[in-house]
Design an enzyme around this catalytic site. Sequence first.
Site, PDB file in Angstrom:
ATOM      1  N   GLY A  14       0.859  -1.202   0.022  1.00  0.00           N
ATOM      2  CA  GLY A  14      -0.023   0.104   0.015  1.00  0.00           C
ATOM      3  C   GLY A  14       0.794   1.190   0.052  1.00  0.00           C
ATOM      4  O   GLY A  14       0.238   2.545   0.210  1.00  0.00           O
ATOM      5  N   ILE A  21       0.591   6.202   4.698  1.00  0.00           N
ATOM      6  CA  ILE A  21       0.846   5.689   6.217  1.00  0.00           C
ATOM      7  C   ILE A  21       1.529   4.485   6.075  1.00  0.00           C
ATOM      8  O   ILE A  21       2.318   4.132   7.089  1.00  0.00           O
ATOM      9  CB  ILE A  21      -0.585   5.412   6.774  1.00  0.00           C
ATOM     10  CG1 ILE A  21      -1.629   6.709   7.057  1.00  0.00           C
ATOM     11  CG2 ILE A  21      -0.402   4.710   8.080  1.00  0.00           C
ATOM     12  CD1 ILE A  21      -2.841   6.509   7.435  1.00  0.00           C
ATOM     13  N   ASP A  68      -1.362  -5.850  -7.894  1.00  0.00           N
ATOM     14  CA  ASP A  68      -2.856  -5.289  -8.264  1.00  0.00           C
ATOM     15  C   ASP A  68      -3.725  -6.371  -7.149  1.00  0.00           C
ATOM     16  O   ASP A  68      -3.509  -7.379  -7.719  1.00  0.00           O
ATOM     17  CB  ASP A  68      -3.205  -5.351  -9.670  1.00  0.00           C
ATOM     18  CG  ASP A  68      -4.532  -5.062  -9.743  1.00  0.00           C
ATOM     19  OD1 ASP A  68      -5.382  -4.994  -8.820  1.00  0.00           O
ATOM     20  OD2 ASP A  68      -4.975  -4.892 -10.987  1.00  0.00           O
ATOM     21  N   VAL A  69      -4.125  -5.819  -6.137  1.00  0.00           N
ATOM     22  CA  VAL A  69      -5.122  -6.867  -5.222  1.00  0.00           C
ATOM     23  C   VAL A  69      -6.141  -7.541  -5.848  1.00  0.00           C
ATOM     24  O   VAL A  69      -6.462  -8.433  -5.287  1.00  0.00           O
ATOM     25  CB  VAL A  69      -5.279  -6.071  -3.752  1.00  0.00           C
ATOM     26  CG1 VAL A  69      -4.007  -5.813  -3.063  1.00  0.00           C
ATOM     27  CG2 VAL A  69      -6.288  -5.032  -4.169  1.00  0.00           C
ATOM     28  N   ALA A  99     -12.265   3.547  -3.749  1.00  0.00           N
ATOM     29  CA  ALA A  99     -13.656   3.530  -4.131  1.00  0.00           C
ATOM     30  C   ALA A  99     -13.699   4.625  -5.161  1.00  0.00           C
ATOM     31  O   ALA A  99     -13.057   5.547  -5.277  1.00  0.00           O
ATOM     32  CB  ALA A  99     -14.675   4.010  -2.922  1.00  0.00           C
ATOM     33  N   TYR A 161     -18.138   9.766   3.616  1.00  0.00           N
ATOM     34  CA  TYR A 161     -17.445   8.614   3.498  1.00  0.00           C
ATOM     35  C   TYR A 161     -18.019   7.402   2.925  1.00  0.00           C
ATOM     36  O   TYR A 161     -17.391   6.513   2.101  1.00  0.00           O
ATOM     37  CB  TYR A 161     -16.741   8.321   4.786  1.00  0.00           C
ATOM     38  CG  TYR A 161     -15.425   7.668   4.929  1.00  0.00           C
ATOM     39  CD1 TYR A 161     -14.555   8.447   4.582  1.00  0.00           C
ATOM     40  CD2 TYR A 161     -15.334   6.541   5.314  1.00  0.00           C
ATOM     41  CE1 TYR A 161     -13.055   7.663   4.611  1.00  0.00           C
ATOM     42  CE2 TYR A 161     -14.028   5.940   5.392  1.00  0.00           C
ATOM     43  CZ  TYR A 161     -12.850   6.378   5.148  1.00  0.00           C
ATOM     44  OH  TYR A 161     -11.754   5.914   5.077  1.00  0.00           O
ATOM     45  N   LYS A 168     -14.814  -0.429   5.530  1.00  0.00           N
ATOM     46  CA  LYS A 168     -14.164  -0.349   6.550  1.00  0.00           C
ATOM     47  C   LYS A 168     -14.752  -1.106   7.590  1.00  0.00           C
ATOM     48  O   LYS A 168     -14.137  -2.185   8.510  1.00  0.00           O
ATOM     49  CB  LYS A 168     -13.819   1.108   7.285  1.00  0.00           C
ATOM     50  CG  LYS A 168     -12.720   1.880   6.358  1.00  0.00           C
ATOM     51  CD  LYS A 168     -11.356   1.238   5.952  1.00  0.00           C
ATOM     52  CE  LYS A 168     -10.576   2.164   5.435  1.00  0.00           C
ATOM     53  NZ  LYS A 168      -9.372   1.674   5.405  1.00  0.00           N
TER      54      LYS A 168
END
Length: 261
Positions: A14, A21, A68-69, A99, A161, A168
């Site tokens: 990531g 992060i 690429d997941v 998204a 969101y 999440k």
Amino acid sequence: MGDLMTGRTALVVGVANKRSIAWAIAQRLDAQGCRVALTYQNERIEKDVRALAATLTTGPAAPVLPLDVQDDAEAGATVAAAAQALDGIDALVHAVAFARAEDLGGRWVDTDRDGFQLALDVSSYSLTSLARLAEPHMGRRGDAAMVTLSYVAAERAVPGYNVMGIAKSTLESMVRYLAWDLGERGVRVNAVSAGPLRTRAARGIPGFSTMLEVAEQRSPLRRPVTADEVADAALFLLSPMARGVTGEVLHVDAGYHAMGM
């Protein structure tokens, strides 16, 4: 340099740029003696990720691999290549989310099936997919752990969101189920629920500045959190210091999650 992770290895998924992060976590692991492998999503960011990897100091040059997941074949090859290069994977960092722009902002009820499936596939299911691929390569040196990144929108409705909040929520549920599945092998699975941070990805969230201001005003510490603080929490969860912690969502948000208004 510390020695909290000396002799251990980590696959960090990531990293996109120096503000990620995931990159802050990779730096913390490296500073504690952990050999790190990084992945990049596409050719557009490959150069930046390789430049960051070149600054890591533990062990030989950090492996940098494509991922690429949503591509199962590529994911399998990348995890296997990382495990071979690192002689096993002691820690897995999952910091992937996506998204469509049109599914952030507006009304959640207007999200179509394609947008819903895309957000959950990339942002949630990818944790389970990577966990399944990494599991056979984990635990060679004893305790092993996985960490993913969440946000308070998993617990509460955060206007704007939208589909990412749903994703999440799913991600945090997956943490608990994976903790049970992998615990028998001594693999721990946890999440860090971070306060809003000014990352490049955050700039695409409608109303992000308001989210940041409200969190700062209503958090008990009356300030935003930093990427370094989130990275420190992830380091703890990935290290032997947290060997009795699994299935947990650790909030690093200056206490914002604890407030009712």
